[in-house]
Design an enzyme around this catalytic site. Structure first.
Site, PDB file in Angstrom:
ATOM      1  CE  LYS A 114     -61.882 -52.680 -29.262  1.00  0.00           C
ATOM      2  NZ  LYS A 114     -61.774 -54.162 -30.047  1.00  0.00           N
TER       3      LYS A 114
ATOM      4  CG  ASP B 102     -66.906 -58.030 -33.804  1.00  0.00           C
ATOM      5  OD1 ASP B 102     -66.777 -57.211 -34.687  1.00  0.00           O
ATOM      6  OD2 ASP B 102     -66.992 -57.278 -32.726  1.00  0.00           O
TER       7      ASP B 102
END
Length: 468
Positions: free
Chosen positions: A175, A211
């Site tokens: 990211k 996640d």
């Protein structure tokens, strides 16, 4: 092609000439998976799962499935009790949460958002983790719980090698993070050291997770039959509860419960070439111009990052053949990644005879002046084909796990923007699952905020197991 998928497919009708329809079909037919292809994909996935769990390192490396052990052994069972924290670091924006559990029920949930300043993104890992610790301290003071020692579940959504329930070694920053240090280090240790440097925080980091694991845990809170968690959004991943007897590489303790959550890393399925038989010319081109060429093979066939681009490439091919948009198209449509996945979900939400959304998409891509009535039908048809293929692939993957788990009733928890917002994906996936695994009563449920609440639920389960 089996009939259960055909019932939801738009038909390519009402075109100027039948001949035009035949030419279009010849170009788009590659998107229609045969039952043989789907069966072969399921067989390969089953084989590679087994390889990924092997004791033999060479065998594991030959599989494209990491089959990462999460060390999370138990799920929510309704007896969780206490206050729990979660730290959700998924990008430059992150969250700290407080979740109160009373007799297994979440009675209170408080969440605050924070962000990592740009200058820390390019600094050392300690700079990032010091900022995380500072934010945790602020949160505890704002909630008046700074004097309590609470368990914390840490969602760390970066590539990591899990070496224990509370040990995750960072493989690479992704990211916007370009930190100069941290790779090869344990994320939990980095956070614990940052907390220790402050000296004003009483928390015990009891687990680190991604996640997908959090989504499974959030699903198990909602439904105790939940055994599978999946993220179907920009990317794709799945985890599931595996019996220890099937994990030949397991070196941990064998006591009850004789199970553990396995993170498959299913988005990378086929990175070893095992799914090349599924790829169309459009998939080859998507990969060629993607950020990670040769990686994340499976998710590139359908996930939110690539869904719209597959549709765009098909439409460009039809334009090149003079079969759509007067053979002209537009500069906007010629631009890679310009056809957003949200365009597909908007178009798929329209009933037959409604064209408002598709016309808005034409306007967005400067196609209105070259679009005909035929083009409305063609675009809807292509979106439908790509959607059905996505449901076939995801549904088949989940079916492999249902067969493997082999229980009469299993719930699958899903989260992610594509699953949440695509109007037909849920039903199409259910039809595919019922076709493959009619003997299992399967439910697909939306389990939101696995990265936040899910991490707190993991902390609550760890605390419960330590009490017993």
């Amino acid at each position: 092609m089996s009939t259960q998928d055909g019932t939801k497919r738009r038909r390519l009708e009402h075109l100027e000439t039948p001949e035009k329809g035949k030419k279009i079909q010849q170009i788009v037919d590659v998107l229609k998976l045969s039952e043989d292809d789907i069966t072969r994909m399921m067989r390969v996935m089953e084989e590679e799962m087994k390889m990924g769990l092997s004791k033999n390192e060479a065998t594991r490396k030959a599989s494209s499935l990491q089959m990462e052990t999460t060390y999370v052994r138990s799920l929510c069972d309704g007896t969780e009790e206490g206050d729990f924290l979660a730290l959700d670091l998924g990008g430059t924006n992150f969250r700290v949460l407080l979740v109160q559990m009373r007799s297994g029920v979440c009675t209170k949930s408080v969440s605050r958002n924070y962000n990592v300043p740009n200058e820390k993104l390019c600094g050392t890992a300690d700079m990032v983790f010091d900022h995380l610790a500072e934010s945790i301290s602020k949160f505890l003071k704002e909630e008046n719980i700074a004097d309590q020692r609470l368990p914390l579940g840490f969602t760390f959504s970066f590539p990591m090698v899990q070496e224990g329930l509370k040990k995750g070694v960072l493989v690479t920053w992704t990211k916007s993070f370009k930190c100069t240090t941290g790779v090869g280090q344990d994320a939990v240790q980095l956070l614990e050291e940052a907390i220790a440097r402050r000296g004003d925080i009483l928390v015990d980091i009891v687990a680190v997770l991604n996640d997908t694991t959090g989504t499974l845990m959030a699903g198990a809170y909602l439904d105790h039959q939940c055994q599978i968690g999946a993220i179907l959004g920009t990317g794709f991943n799945v985890c599931y509860v595996e019996r220890l007897e099937n994990i030949k590489k397991w070196t941990g303790e064998i006591e009850e419960p004789k199970q553990v959550i396995i993170d498959i890393e299913l988005g990378a399925f086929g990175d070893n070439g095992s799914l090349d038989f599924l790829k169309t010319e459009y998939d080859v081109e998507v990969n060629k111009y993607s950020n990670h060429v040769g990686s994340f093979t499976f998710e590139k066939l359908f996930s939110g990052m690539y869904f719209g681009e597959i549709v765009r490439l098909v439409l460009v091919r039809l334009i090149d053949q003079g079969l759509a948009f007067s053979g002209e198209g537009s500069e906007e449509l010629s631009e890679r990644w310009r056809f957003e996945t949200s365009f597909v979900t908007d178009i798929e939400s329209e009933k037959d005879g409604e064209n408002t959304n598709v016309e808005k998409v034409f306007q967005s891509l400067n196609l209105t002046t070259v679009a005909s009535k035929d083009d409305v039908h063609i675009v809807k048809y292509v979106c439908s084909l790509v959607s059905i293929r996505a449901a076939q692939l995801v549904g088949a993957g989940i079916s492999v796990l249902l067969k493997h788990i082999n229980k009469p009733e299993v719930t699958v928890a899903l989260d992610g923007s594509l699953y949440r917002y695509h109007p037909k994906l849920h039903d199409l996936m259910m039809e595919r699952i019922r076709y493959h695994v009619p003997e299992t009563q399967c439910k697909l449920i939306l389990a939101e905020d696995g990265s936040g609440k899910g991490a707190a639920f993991v902390a609550s389960v760890v605390a419960r197991s330590q009490r017993s």
